[in-house]
Motif scaffolding. Structure first.
Motif, short mmCIF file in Angstrom:
data_model
loop_
_atom_site.label_atom_id
_atom_site.label_comp_id
_atom_site.label_asym_id
_atom_site.label_seq_id
_atom_site.Cartn_x
_atom_site.Cartn_y
_atom_site.Cartn_z
N MET A 1 1.02 -1.05 -0.17
CA MET A 1 -0.35 0.01 -0.20
C MET A 1 0.72 1.24 -0.52
O MET A 1 0.55 2.25 1.39
N PHE A 2 1.34 1.29 -1.14
CA PHE A 2 2.82 2.43 -1.41
C PHE A 2 1.26 3.45 -1.94
O PHE A 2 0.76 3.26 -2.73
N PRO A 3 0.97 4.67 -1.45
CA PRO A 3 0.25 5.51 -1.98
C PRO A 3 0.53 6.78 -2.65
O PRO A 3 1.92 7.47 -2.06
N VAL A 4 0.20 6.57 -3.92
CA VAL A 4 0.48 8.02 -4.49
C VAL A 4 0.13 9.66 -3.97
O VAL A 4 -1.41 9.47 -4.06
N GLN A 5 0.94 10.25 -3.89
CA GLN A 5 0.70 11.59 -4.15
C GLN A 5 0.95 12.41 -4.71
O GLN A 5 2.73 12.06 -5.08
N MET A 6 0.50 13.63 -4.71
CA MET A 6 1.46 14.26 -5.70
C MET A 6 1.32 15.79 -4.87
O MET A 6 0.90 16.06 -3.79
#
Length: 511
Positions: free
Chosen positions: A193-198
């Motif tokens: 669960m590596f969360p992608v965020q900008m």
């Protein structure tokens, strides 16, 4: 070898008894429903302690009751822990392994950094809301499991200093971003669960690029990626050790299987769909990948590396699961050629109305025209669930496929007929589950099936010619009229809440 779905294994009683004997003076295993756990703990000094109080009469383990065990190297605790002001982990400074589950642990978190020798930390499903800011000083940590810690919303920035870290699981937490510098965890093998965020011009996917040792990777929030170039920088295809890959978007699907987010005219956001398609195209996996999951994907077309034999890198794939594909209109046409595929699961794909030859037939044949390549040569389990508009499954008798298929699940679709090629070629099929198939009227000629489960099939009238069938379960199939050709039947379970009399089709049945 266990099955591909196996998550537990058993140890022989003799081996277990021998291990308990050898560790009798060093380890204590106290399980639930034992009322004298505290007495056992106080009876001796142990190196390893395993306690399960969940569901026991003890209700909660008193933290102070184990603090005399200052020599502990391993502490495993499942169930509530009762703490009071002043309780800490300081007494356990020699711990190498700490596993606490389903407990109140938040009051003890601040003293975690006292465990200088700790290698393994699992506090799954606890009420933990924070981690020590200086966790980076716990230099020997190799394993951190935070799964299900719903109150935890941040990782301390010093976590990027754990050079020996091999395993990190933050699934089921409130964590939505990863600290910068994460790419420095060069020894990381398992990342869930590596969360992608900008963040401005920075995308967390770049942090994955240098992590070349990864064997298991789960990425979430892929619809937050603003450009396919960020996905390219994750360098998934270069991770030659990668065996498991899970690609997940943010859930946008309602109970009807359709996208929730729409524009002012009620039309799906096509621009976002095109972008997510381009993003996934950049995630072409390495050749050794064995397990692939795609979840909540809302593009109309699956990635190119799943749809073309020219670029497919899935030759080692054993397990494929795709869930909640709201707008995909066709299944991958290269699956039938994958020599190692054992398990295929497709759940909730409401845009698929037909499964045709492109799913079953290879794009090319052998030079000898009399010998056609067998499709799905090693497929053992096939699960189609929630293809709610699926009406036609084209599979003719001449198409050879699924020679060793043992388990088939068909659920929530509109098929009226089973394809003739299925019963003819799936000669190893043992377990057949047919659920919520509103228009299917008959099941016939499955000559190898041993277990048949039919549940809530409104139009099912006939089950016949299943010569090896031993167990039959019929639940809420009100139109059933005919059961015949079942000479091996040993058990029949019949359930229908509206049934007032014994059905006539049972009168001539011999069990």
């Amino acid at each position: 070898m266990g099955s591909i779905e196996q998550i537990h294994c058993n140890i022989h009683d003799v081996v277990r008894s021998f291990a308990q004997y050898m560790a009798r003076n060093e380890a204590l295993v106290a399980q639930n429903k034992e009322t004298d756990i505290a007495d056992k703990i106080n009876s001796h000094k142990f190196f390893r302690l395993s306690l399960e109080t969940r569901g026991s009469e003890l209700d909660e383990l008193e933290c102070y009751s184990i603090q005399a065990q200052t020599s502990l190297r391993t502490l495993l605790s499942v169930g509530p822990i009762k703490t009071k002001p002043g309780d800490s982990l300081l007494a356990f400074s020699n711990l190498w392994t700490l596993h606490v589950e389903d407990a109140n642990f938040d009051a003890l978190v601040e003293s975690l950094n006292q465990l200088k020798h700790l290698r393994y930390l699992s506090i799954a499903r606890t009420n933990t809301s924070t981690l020590p800011e200086n966790i980076g000083k716990m230099k020997l940590l190799q394993y951190i499991n935070l799964c299900g810690c719903k109150s935890l919303v941040n990782l301390p920035s010093s976590i990027v200093m754990l050079q020996h870290l091999r395993f990190l699981n933050i699934a089921g937490t409130g964590i939505s971003n990863i600290p910068k510098g994460f790419h420095g965890l060069a020894n990381l093998r398992n990342l869930y669960m590596f969360p992608v965020q900008m963040d401005g011009d920075w995308c967390s996917l770049e942090e994955l690029g240098p992590l070349s040792q990864l064997t298991r990777l789960h990425i979430s929030g892929l619809d937050n990626v603003s450009s396919p170039s960020f996905a390219t920088k994750a360098r998934i295809g270069e991770k030659v050790r990668l065996r498991y890959l899970s690609l997940e978007c943010t859930c946008r699907i309602g109970h009807d299987g359709q996208l929730v987010i729409k524009d002012e005219e009620g039309i799906p956001e096509l621009q976002q769909q095109q972008l997510i398609e381009e993003v996934l195209n950049e995630f072409h996996p390495p050749l050794g990948l064995e397990n692939l999951e795609i979840i909540w994907y809302f593009g109309q077309r699956l990635p190119r590396w799943m749809m073309s034999t020219a670029v497919v890198p899935l030759g080692s794939l054993r397990i494929l699961s795709m869930e909640d594909l709201a707008y995909c209109m066709e299944l991958p046409n290269v699956l039938c050629q994958l020599p190692c595929l054992e398990f295929l699961q497709i759940i909730h794909a409401p845009a698929i109305k037909r499964v045709g030859p492109e799913f079953l037939q290879p794009n090319h044949h052998c030079l000898n025209n009399s010998h056609v390549r067998v499709s799905f040569p090693r497929l053992n389990t096939l699960n189609f669930n929630g293809l709610v508009e699926w009406e036609e499954w084209e599979w003719e008798l001449q198409v050879k496929a699924t020679p060793i298929l043992e388990k088939l699940i068909l659920q929530k679709c509109r098929l009226r007929h089973m394809p003739p090629g299925l019963a003819f070629h799936a000669r190893a099929l043992k377990k057949l589950y047919i659920n919520d198939m509103k228009h299917l009227s008959s099941l016939e000629n499955f000559t190898s099936v041993v277990h048949l489960d039919v549940f809530r099939n409104a139009d099912l009238e006939r089950i016949s010619n299943l010569p090896k069938l031993q167990k039959l379960i019929i639940i809420m199939c009100p139109k059933m009229k005919v059961l015949e050709g079942l000479p091996a039947l040993q058990r029949l379970d019949l359930e229908d809440y509206d049934m007032e009399t014994v059905p006539r089709y049972l009168q001539d049945l011999r069990i």
